[in-house]
Design an enzyme around this catalytic site. Structure first.
Site, mmCIF file in Angstrom:
data_model
loop_
_atom_site.group_PDB
_atom_site.id
_atom_site.type_symbol
_atom_site.label_atom_id
_atom_site.label_comp_id
_atom_site.label_asym_id
_atom_site.label_seq_id
_atom_site.Cartn_x
_atom_site.Cartn_y
_atom_site.Cartn_z
ATOM 1 N N HIS A 1 5.703 -2.406 -17.742
ATOM 2 C CA HIS A 1 5.087 -3.467 -18.539
ATOM 3 C C HIS A 1 4.389 -4.426 -17.583
ATOM 4 O O HIS A 1 4.781 -4.566 -16.416
ATOM 5 C CB HIS A 1 6.142 -4.235 -19.329
ATOM 6 C CG HIS A 1 6.753 -3.456 -20.441
ATOM 7 N ND1 HIS A 1 7.474 -4.044 -21.441
ATOM 8 C CD2 HIS A 1 6.754 -2.120 -20.715
ATOM 9 C CE1 HIS A 1 7.903 -3.129 -22.285
ATOM 10 N NE2 HIS A 1 7.474 -1.945 -21.860
ATOM 11 N N GLU B 1 4.484 -7.599 -17.246
ATOM 12 C CA GLU B 1 5.365 -8.606 -16.649
ATOM 13 C C GLU B 1 6.191 -8.023 -15.504
ATOM 14 O O GLU B 1 6.352 -8.655 -14.457
ATOM 15 C CB GLU B 1 6.333 -9.187 -17.692
ATOM 16 C CG GLU B 1 5.683 -9.842 -18.875
ATOM 17 C CD GLU B 1 5.552 -8.904 -20.071
ATOM 18 O OE1 GLU B 1 5.015 -7.778 -19.910
ATOM 19 O OE2 GLU B 1 5.983 -9.281 -21.165
ATOM 20 N N CYS C 1 9.271 -8.667 -24.187
ATOM 21 C CA CYS C 1 10.369 -7.914 -24.778
ATOM 22 C C CYS C 1 11.678 -8.303 -24.071
ATOM 23 O O CYS C 1 11.667 -9.081 -23.109
ATOM 24 C CB CYS C 1 10.119 -6.416 -24.635
ATOM 25 S SG CYS C 1 10.218 -5.809 -22.931
ATOM 26 N N CYS D 1 11.657 -7.527 -20.242
ATOM 27 C CA CYS D 1 10.832 -8.445 -19.466
ATOM 28 C C CYS D 1 11.416 -9.852 -19.460
ATOM 29 O O CYS D 1 11.362 -10.541 -18.433
ATOM 30 C CB CYS D 1 9.404 -8.438 -20.000
ATOM 31 S SG CYS D 1 8.578 -6.843 -19.743
#
Length: 148
Positions: free
Chosen positions: A51, A53, A81, A84
């Site tokens: 992801h 992040e 999420c 993260c």
């Protein structure tokens, strides 16, 4: 400055969309200096943890030579999420700025609300809705094109 950094994150999200990735972009700023800018790469890297992040946190930690990003602010186009959010907490990010809310997968204002959990060791200052319209529209366009 906040809008400038979110604009950089949005540019990363647009690049992700052009690469066929879910359009999420992220930047990390420390003491006013840009230290990381990334986009989702789960498909390209064959990695469900890639992801934006996570990639930005890894890059910033390597660049700064420290796993603690104490004076750093993270700008991301979509509400993080649970994975993260946990990484943001573990990295001790000072401030989190996010664009669009994620009612299905978000874990800040939606879902598990990670930072409200009693087991959360560090809570950043949180500012949602920064560049929300642009981020949400980018997501809508991306998924609309996938359904056509």
């Amino acid at each position: 400055m906040t809008l400038t950094f979110m604009a950089l994150a949005l540019a990363q999200a647009q690049a992700a969309a052009q690469a066929g990735e879910v359009p999420v972009g992220c930047v990390i700023v420390c003491a006013g200096d840009l230290v990381a800018q990334t986009a989702n790469r789960t498909i390209a890297d064959h990695d469900p943890t890639a992801h934006a992040e996570m990639l930005a946190i890894r890059h910033a930690a390597r660049t700064l030579g420290n796993e603690r990003l104490l004076d750093c602010d993270l700008y991301v186009t979509l509400e993080p999420c649970a994975m993260c959010a946990a990484a943001i907490s573990f990295a001790r990010i000072r401030r989190l700025y996010f664009g669009a809310a994620d009612r299905k997968g978000g874990a800040v204002e939606n879902g598990v609300r990670y930072f409200s959990s009693p087991s959360c060791l560090h809570r950043p200052e949180i500012y949602g809705g920064i560049g929300e319209n642009e981020a949400a529209e980018l997501m809508r366009r991306f998924f609309r094109a996938r359904r056509e």
